[in-house]
Design a protein around this motif. Structure first.
Motif: not given
Length: 257
Positions: A43, A50, A52, A177, A204
């Protein structure tokens, strides 16, 4: 009187280290990238890996299908919620269940690659990794009619061989995430909601499972039972929910879409 030099041989331990050193180097190069499994590391350092994305969006993803015993229940639930998701599929299951694979795509969901089979990558096998990921990407594309974009390895373990395999197949690795810990025998809708509530934020990528093929029997029911409340809760928080294709993964947080 002259003294002959004394020759000292290497100890057995030293000889063993000399023999094993190349193998240790190969093993380190193979498994080293797997540190990206650590959520905090990816992250903070690798937000794209991740998953994001846009801060007002949550990417909904499912692993381990297609499974005729459970996946159709998720498709019906997602239809009822008006949500589309990304399904990371196992190649051998796609070949076994092509009609279900096509149904996932026809109902508006994004198809991605979870590998050929759900195995652990402890031993280096770059040629096999490459062949299997390329094969999985090919069958997903052939059956669904749409070329996959994403790759998530089983267990989220990215080795150097799997990185290279994804690149060869034209796939982008992405993990998650937040997850629901929905693969355990004691998972319940309440436990899944609780874990997600502590881990998931806007931007996320959420990992759930639409199959129990590689986990505790029947555990998929926990994810299915939690799904409506999870989606409604995210919407009440002002977040949209959808597949990775709509997530803006790789876009700087806060940037306009």
């Amino acid at each position: 009187m002259s003294l002959s030099p004394v020759r000292y041989g290497r100890s057995p331990a030293w000889r063993a280290m000399t023999v094993l050193a190349p193998f240790a180097t190969v093993a380190a190069l193979h498994i080293g990238p797997a540190v990206t499994w650590l959520p905090g590391l990816r992250r903070g350092v690798l937000p794209g890996l991740a998953g994001t994305g846009h801060p007002r969006h949550v990417a909904l993803t499912f692993d381990d299908g297609p499974d005729p015993a459970s996946t159709p229940h998720f498709l019906d639930a997602l239809d009822g919620l008006g949500v589309r998701a990304t399904f990371f599929l196992l190649g051998e299951s796609v070949v076994r269940h092509p009609a279900l694979t096509r149904a996932i795509a026809e109902r508006g969901h994004e198809l991605a690659v979870h590998g050929w089979r759900h195995d652990r990558p402890w031993l280096p096998r770059p040629a096999r990794d490459r062949a299997e990921v390329v094969r999985a990407a090919r069958v997903v594309g052939e059956v669904s009619g749409s070329r996959p974009r994403w790759y998530r390895p089983p267990y989220g373990i990215l080795t150097s061989g799997r990185w290279a395999a994804a690149r060869t197949a034209g796939l982008r690795p992405v993990l998650w995430t937040a997850w629901g810990r929905d693969w355990t025998a004691d998972a319940s809708p309440a436990s899944v909601r609780a874990v997600i509530g502590t881990e998931l934020r806007g931007g996320g990528t959420l990992l759930l499972h639409d199959s129990d093929r590689t986990s505790a029997p029947g555990c998929w029911r926990a994810a299915l039972g939690a799904l409506p409340d999870v989606v409604l809760g995210l919407r009440e928080a002002g977040l949209s929910v959808g597949p990775l294709a709509e997530h803006g993964t790789g876009v700087r947080r806060g940037a306009p879409r």
